[in-house]
Design an enzyme around this catalytic site. Structure first.
Site, PDB file in Angstrom:
ATOM      1  N   GLY A 177       0.829  -1.201   0.000  1.00 18.28           N
ATOM      2  CA  GLY A 177       0.000   0.000   0.000  1.00 18.28           C
ATOM      3  C   GLY A 177       0.861   1.249   0.000  1.00 18.28           C
ATOM      4  O   GLY A 177       2.071   1.211   0.232  1.00 18.28           O
ATOM      5  N   LYS A 178       0.208   2.377  -0.295  1.00 18.25           N
ATOM      6  CA  LYS A 178       0.891   3.666  -0.313  1.00 18.25           C
ATOM      7  C   LYS A 178       0.132   4.643   0.565  1.00 18.25           C
ATOM      8  O   LYS A 178      -1.097   4.686   0.520  1.00 18.25           O
ATOM      9  CB  LYS A 178       1.005   4.203  -1.740  1.00 18.25           C
ATOM     10  CG  LYS A 178       1.885   3.361  -2.651  1.00 18.25           C
ATOM     11  CD  LYS A 178       2.021   3.979  -4.034  1.00 18.25           C
ATOM     12  CE  LYS A 178       2.928   3.148  -4.914  1.00 18.25           C
ATOM     13  NZ  LYS A 178       3.091   3.733  -6.266  1.00 18.25           N
ATOM     14  N   GLY A 179       0.860   5.409   1.361  1.00 14.92           N
ATOM     15  CA  GLY A 179       0.244   6.400   2.232  1.00 14.92           C
ATOM     16  C   GLY A 179       0.888   7.755   2.051  1.00 14.92           C
ATOM     17  O   GLY A 179       1.756   7.952   1.198  1.00 14.92           O
TER      18      GLY A 179
ATOM     19  N   GLN B  68       2.897   9.186   3.983  1.00 15.18           N
ATOM     20  CA  GLN B  68       4.279   9.243   4.455  1.00 15.18           C
ATOM     21  C   GLN B  68       5.229   8.352   3.663  1.00 15.18           C
ATOM     22  O   GLN B  68       6.436   8.485   3.782  1.00 15.18           O
ATOM     23  CB  GLN B  68       4.335   8.840   5.944  1.00 15.18           C
ATOM     24  CG  GLN B  68       3.433   9.664   6.847  1.00 15.18           C
ATOM     25  CD  GLN B  68       3.777  11.131   6.831  1.00 15.18           C
ATOM     26  OE1 GLN B  68       4.944  11.485   6.783  1.00 15.18           O
ATOM     27  NE2 GLN B  68       2.763  11.977   6.845  1.00 15.18           N
TER      28      GLN B  68
ATOM     29  N   VAL C 210       4.616   0.955   1.516  1.00 15.61           N
ATOM     30  CA  VAL C 210       4.844  -0.224   2.354  1.00 15.61           C
ATOM     31  C   VAL C 210       5.015  -1.443   1.454  1.00 15.61           C
ATOM     32  O   VAL C 210       4.202  -1.690   0.559  1.00 15.61           O
ATOM     33  CB  VAL C 210       3.684  -0.445   3.341  1.00 15.61           C
ATOM     34  CG1 VAL C 210       3.961  -1.663   4.221  1.00 15.61           C
ATOM     35  CG2 VAL C 210       3.487   0.792   4.211  1.00 15.61           C
TER      36      VAL C 210
ATOM     37  N   LYS D 135       8.344  -0.132   5.484  1.00 14.26           N
ATOM     38  CA  LYS D 135       7.812   1.177   5.096  1.00 14.26           C
ATOM     39  C   LYS D 135       8.957   2.058   4.625  1.00 14.26           C
ATOM     40  O   LYS D 135       9.819   2.458   5.395  1.00 14.26           O
ATOM     41  CB  LYS D 135       7.084   1.831   6.270  1.00 14.26           C
ATOM     42  CG  LYS D 135       6.485   3.193   5.909  1.00 14.26           C
ATOM     43  CD  LYS D 135       5.749   3.803   7.081  1.00 14.26           C
ATOM     44  CE  LYS D 135       5.166   5.158   6.726  1.00 14.26           C
ATOM     45  NZ  LYS D 135       4.456   5.777   7.857  1.00 14.26           N
TER      46      LYS D 135
ATOM     47  N   ASP E 290      -4.841  10.694  13.154  1.00 15.20           N
ATOM     48  CA  ASP E 290      -5.265  10.260  11.807  1.00 15.20           C
ATOM     49  C   ASP E 290      -5.938   8.893  11.880  1.00 15.20           C
ATOM     50  O   ASP E 290      -5.605   7.969  11.138  1.00 15.20           O
ATOM     51  CB  ASP E 290      -4.071  10.216  10.857  1.00 15.20           C
ATOM     52  CG  ASP E 290      -4.501  10.214   9.385  1.00 15.20           C
ATOM     53  OD1 ASP E 290      -5.681  10.530   9.106  1.00 15.20           O
ATOM     54  OD2 ASP E 290      -3.674   9.892   8.527  1.00 15.20           O
TER      55      ASP E 290
END
Length: 731
Positions: free
Chosen positions: A439-441, A443, A446, A460, A557
């Site tokens: 996944g991508k966030g 920050q 991952v 990460k 968050d």
């Protein structure tokens, strides 16, 4: 098995000679068709299917005669602009056309679409057989076509009896049964041996018309019968419905290059046929001449070593036989028309050995020492640069700040020995392959990785760090080092010697809760019992962060994408990049507004003061997601209720919350229990933070709802008038 080609014996040749001599004064032999025009100005493909001469599309010069005319029609189904070829004279769609290939194939082949006769397959109850297309009939004056013995009569279905009609010599057919017994009919396809399917051979005399009739010999259900080429036989022949739905099967027709005039002397492409019917050697193609059904015919094929169309002048082209592997093991392959030859390789005279090698050896040794020394120097310089770069990256990525934070933290638990090298993490993630992305966030990204000992980890990799984001990265390490809770993602270690900083977490296999809630392709639908347990676990984790950790920690968050699910669907709170810790006596943080729309506390948005009640508001949105199964922001909802929190509060106010409950849990959930959670969510979503419960109160309330369902109604009735919700039954 293909029919033998009969050649002229002396008696037949004599008769032909007399006929030609008698007819020479009466008529002039017809010239061969203009094969040159047919190859240069005619369209030779239709719908991706090759149309070789003597077949053709367009004017009369493009094909031999009307029997070989192909019409390219637009199809009524499929994508626009698609065309399919039809044989004009017999009005059948063409699947494939092939020319004769040498002595082993003495006639050409055309594969066409044939009819399927069905019984009891349509919605009406009529027991009259239905045909998708008329029966196959290729008779007519000058017809070059016949039905080859490569076709089979096939019957599919329980109690299906199929018979061939329009054959004068004999009656052929077969009968299939759903009883597990072998058919007495001789068959070659072991997949169609009488059980649900049977087949029968085509008579060897090559008929030009074969009809198919179907009868029921018992049993209900769909029954089909058809004539089909063995080459296009499907792998599963026991399901009659698929043939009825398809509407056609593929039938193989043989064809001869036929002419009714025995004085037709020269073939189109080969000039080696003699007047008497024999042929010469040495040309690119060969032709055979004989009789079939009282009609003279001629078949031509390219000679060995040539490929192409023998019916066109110059149509047979020489193959380059030297392209094959190991043609000439001891020589050089030279291609010649129709074949190849092997020329011996020229002898290579080896030069004499030099008498003095000492100087050469000394020079080589000196060069070797120079190369080894240069390589060693390069390796040393690269290693030195890596060490300098690692120190530079460690400093730039906040290594010094991390050490400073650890020394000033009263209860730091980060084990500095758990620093990973960049090589370890590259190997674990296949050099950070895109196939490993979990996944991508906001920050970073991952990745899923596997250590040498087989342990699965989540890596990460932060985005390129600037000075403004450096504090967030170090902040996440410090916060995670202080947290030890089963429902919070555990930090395993970190790597600071790379260009971008890297954190290593425990791997959570079932991904984030957002995908499990909202992805319709997900096979697993979470029950209400599982959702309630997840809510309790999230509340427990936040309670720990707010009150049980060394310092109170505000997540800032909380959302379903930051809540991961382990193999038992236990909740794990993650992503602490924007989290902040406060001292015991602090009640709020004044910061720049950060968070996710749809989850953000409106009071915090207006005041920039983040409190523990701001996390409570975000938790309330998560509770509503668990109840409704809807996303926090949706364009489907009205403009006023586009946010899930507003949409939910309006439904509670209008006593219609039962209408927005997720249909996947509506029937199996306990309504009183679900409504109690809805009331708690409404309290968490109060506009004023002072009216919201703290996380400990919310956690205890959820535990009470799960363990003491008999007290729910009393708690609901004792609420303030403003928050009261009417009892709503399933009816």
């Amino acid at each position: 098995m293909k029919t033998k080609t009969y050649r002229f014996v002396c008696l037949v040749a004599s008769v032909l000679t007399l006929q030609l001599m008698n007819g020479s004064s009466a008529a002039t032999p017809p010239p061969p068709p203009n094969s040159k025009n047919s190859s240069t100005s005619c369209n030779r493909t239709c719908g991706g299917i090759s149309i070789p001469f003597p077949f053709g599309i367009g004017g009369k010069d493009c094909y031999l005669n009307g029997w070989y005319e192909v019409v390219c029609n637009a199809t009524t189904s499929g994508s626009s602009g698609t065309t399919v070829p039809f044989l004009s004279r017999i009005n059948r769609e063409v699947v494939n056309i092939s020319l004769p290939e040498g002595n082993n194939e003495q006639y050409g082949v055309v594969h066409i679409k044939g009819p399927v006769t069905s019984l009891g397959c349509s919605s009406n109850t009529s027991q009259v057989p239905q045909k998708s297309l008329p029966d196959l009939n290729v008779t007519g004056k000058g017809s070059p076509y016949f039905i080859t013995d490569e076709n089979r009569l096939v019957a599919v279905g329980c109690g299906t009896k199929a018979l061939m009609t329009d054959i004068e010599s004999e009656i052929l057919g077969c009968e299939s049964s759903c009883k597990d017994s072998k058919s007495s009919q001789e068959v070659t396809n072991l997949l169609c041996d009488g059980y649900k399917c049977c087949q029968a051979r085509i008579p060897v005399e090559r008929p030009q018309a074969v009809g198919v009739n179907i009868e029921s010999s018992g049993g209900d259900g769909c029954k089909v019968a058809f004539l089909s080429s063995k080459r296009y036989s499907p792998s599963n022949v026991t399901i009659p419905e698929q043939f009825h739905a398809g509407g056609y099967v593929v039938v193989e027709l043989g064809w001869y290059f036929a002419t009714t005039d025995s004085r037709f002397r020269n073939p189109l492409g080969c000039i080696n046929l003699t007047y008497s019917g024999s042929y010469l050697s040495g040309d690119s193609c060969l032709c055979e001449y004989g009789y079939f059904s009282e009609m003279s015919y001629r078949n031509c094929y390219c000679s060995l070593g040539f490929t192409g169309n023998p019916y066109l002048r110059g149509g047979c082209i020489d193959n380059d036989d030297c392209k094959g592997p190991n043609i000439c093991e001891e020589g050089t392959c030279v291609n010649v028309p129709g074949g190849y030859r092997c020329d011996p390789k020229p002898k290579i005279i080896k030069p004499a050995k030099p008498l003095v090698l000492q100087g050469v050896l000394l020079g080589l040794m000196g060069l070797l020492f120079l190369v080894v020394g240069t390589l060693g120097l390069i390796i040393f310089i690269k290693k030195r640069r890596r060490i300098i770069s690692s120190r530079k990256f460690f400093k730039r990525n906040g290594g010094l700040l991390l050490k400073q934070q650890l020394t000033t933290t009263n209860d730091g638990n980060v084990d500095m020995s758990r620093l990973f090298s960049s090589e370890e993490l590259k190997k674990a993630t296949d050099n950070f392959s895109v196939k490993r992305v979990l996944g991508k966030g906001s920050q970073g990204t991952v990745y899923k990785g596997m250590m040498v000992d087989g342990k699965i980890i989540a890596v990460k990799r932060s985005k390129v760090v600037d000075e403004d984001k450096l504090e967030k990265f170090i902040n996440e390490i410090i916060l995670l080092s202080q947290i030890n809770h089963r429902n919070i993602v555990k930090l395993i270690g970190c790597c600071l010697e790379t260009e971008v900083p890297i954190l290593v977490y425990e791997y959570i296999p079932n991904g984030d809760m957002f995908k499990r809630l909202h992805d319709e392709s997900d096979d697993y639908a979470m029950t209400w019992e599982v959702r309630l347990r997840i809510a309790i676990e999230i509340a427990g984790a936040l309670t720990y962060m707010h009150s049980a950790a060394s310092f109170p920690i505000y997540h800032r968050d909380i959302k379903t994408t930051n809540i991961l699910l382990d193999e038992k669907y236990g909740a794990k709170v993650s992503d602490f990049g924007t989290s902040r810790s406060v001292t015991i006596d602090q009640t709020h943080l004044t910061t720049m507004v950060a968070g996710t729309f749809g989850y953000m506390d409106p009071e915090y948005f207006l005041s920039s003061q983040y409190t523990d009640k701001s996390d409570v508001y975000s938790f309330g949105v998560v509770l509503v997601e668990l109840i409704t199964g809807e996303k926090p922001l949706s364009r489907i909802r009205s403009e006023e209720g586009r946010g899930l929190a507003t949409h939910f509060l309006e439904a509670m106010k209008e006593n219609r919350v039962i209408d927005i409950i997720d249909i996947r849990i509506k029937e199996e959930s306990k309504l009183d229990q679900l409504m109690a959670v809805a009331k708690l969510a409404r309290k968490c979503l109060s506009r004023k933070g002072i009216k919201r419960p703290n996380m400990r109160e919310a956690s205890l309330e959820l535990e009470r709802i799960r363990s003491s369902p008999e007290d729910l109604e009393a708690h609901i009735e004792n609420d303030d008038e403003e928050d009261q919700v009417m009892e709503i039954s399933r009816e």
